[in-house]
Design a protein around this motif. Structure first.
Motif, PDB file in Angstrom:
ATOM      1  N   ARG A  41      54.227 -79.692 -53.340  1.00  0.00           N
ATOM      2  CA  ARG A  41      52.958 -80.726 -52.872  1.00  0.00           C
ATOM      3  C   ARG A  41      54.103 -80.003 -51.124  1.00  0.00           C
ATOM      4  N   VAL A  42      55.511 -79.621 -50.918  1.00  0.00           N
ATOM      5  CA  VAL A  42      55.930 -79.927 -49.844  1.00  0.00           C
ATOM      6  C   VAL A  42      55.498 -78.697 -49.393  1.00  0.00           C
ATOM      7  N   GLN A  44      52.291 -77.457 -49.145  1.00  0.00           N
ATOM      8  CA  GLN A  44      50.593 -78.053 -48.875  1.00  0.00           C
ATOM      9  C   GLN A  44      51.302 -79.647 -47.771  1.00  0.00           C
ATOM     10  N   MET A  45      52.472 -79.886 -47.174  1.00  0.00           N
ATOM     11  CA  MET A  45      52.898 -80.633 -46.652  1.00  0.00           C
ATOM     12  C   MET A  45      53.449 -79.427 -45.186  1.00  0.00           C
ATOM     13  N   ASN A  46      54.238 -79.122 -45.438  1.00  0.00           N
ATOM     14  CA  ASN A  46      54.231 -77.405 -44.894  1.00  0.00           C
ATOM     15  C   ASN A  46      53.221 -76.662 -43.971  1.00  0.00           C
ATOM     16  N   SER A  73      48.488 -84.215 -53.425  1.00  0.00           N
ATOM     17  CA  SER A  73      48.782 -84.539 -52.322  1.00  0.00           C
ATOM     18  C   SER A  73      48.483 -86.407 -52.201  1.00  0.00           C
ATOM     19  N   LEU A  89      58.860 -87.539 -55.774  1.00  0.00           N
ATOM     20  CA  LEU A  89      57.632 -86.775 -54.793  1.00  0.00           C
ATOM     21  C   LEU A  89      57.660 -87.490 -53.610  1.00  0.00           C
ATOM     22  N   GLU A  93      59.026 -86.057 -50.677  1.00  0.00           N
ATOM     23  CA  GLU A  93      58.143 -86.155 -48.672  1.00  0.00           C
ATOM     24  C   GLU A  93      58.777 -87.022 -47.886  1.00  0.00           C
ATOM     25  N   THR A  94      59.644 -87.865 -48.177  1.00  0.00           N
ATOM     26  CA  THR A  94      60.608 -88.237 -46.962  1.00  0.00           C
ATOM     27  C   THR A  94      61.240 -87.487 -46.784  1.00  0.00           C
ATOM     28  N   THR A  96      61.024 -84.183 -46.205  1.00  0.00           N
ATOM     29  CA  THR A  96      60.539 -83.818 -45.636  1.00  0.00           C
ATOM     30  C   THR A  96      60.089 -83.828 -44.191  1.00  0.00           C
ATOM     31  N   SER A  97      59.603 -85.095 -43.662  1.00  0.00           N
ATOM     32  CA  SER A  97      58.921 -85.878 -42.756  1.00  0.00           C
ATOM     33  C   SER A  97      59.927 -86.302 -42.037  1.00  0.00           C
ATOM     34  N   ASN A 131      62.033 -76.297 -48.192  1.00  0.00           N
ATOM     35  CA  ASN A 131      61.224 -76.457 -46.712  1.00  0.00           C
ATOM     36  C   ASN A 131      62.087 -75.405 -45.859  1.00  0.00           C
TER      37      ASN A 131
END
Length: 154
Positions: A41-42, A44-46, A73, A89, A93-94, A96-97, A131
């Protein structure tokens, strides 16, 4: 993009320390299959194609369903992730962003309902590790699609 530097083959002490962190997390308080889902998931975000390839293969090799991989996602809208997985998750997400923001009390409270203090620290270190791996692979290029799942010792 072609590979610029193979950061993981250079013997760099800082990169080796990151690799050691990743190895330690495999023996942490967190379930390995959940860690793979979090890493996916991380990534994907990156937008880290190498890590997406790697962790999708690891997830499939460990028996994870395609449905859970493909829909991670949209985990908030799916009933087939546990409340614990959803809290983890959310935490991933928190972190990571963050973008200079603090983690809200509401998010922290949600995570503490499902994870012990040790698990939250391990979860945080896992998010930091993936990350970091994502940023190395994106910065220096990686040979996307070449990752092979290691055979399990029997």
């Amino acid at each position: 993009m072609s590979q610029r530097i193979n950061a993981f083959a250079m013997g760099n002490k800082a990169v080796n320390a990151l690799h050691h962190l990743g190895s330690q997390l495999q023996h942490s308080s967190l379930d390995r299959s959940f860690l793979e889902l979090l890493y996916f998931r991380v990534s994907q975000m990156n937008g880290c194609a190498f890590c997406l390839d790697m962790h999708s293969k690891e997830l499939r090799a460990s028996g994870e369903t395609e449905q859970r991989i493909f829909l991670v996602s949209a985990w908030r809208e799916c009933s087939f992730y546990t409340d614990r997985e959803k809290a983890g998750l959310l935490w991933a997400e928190t972190l990571t962003s963050l973008n200079g923001k603090e983690v809200s009390d509401e998010i922290y409270s949600e995570v503490t309902q499902h994870f012990s203090e040790t698990e939250i620290l391990d979860l945080t270190m896992a998010v930091i590790a993936i990350n970091s791996y994502n940023r190395i692979n994106i910065a220096f290029g990686a040979d996307v699609g070449t990752y092979q799942v290691a055979e399990k010792a029997q």
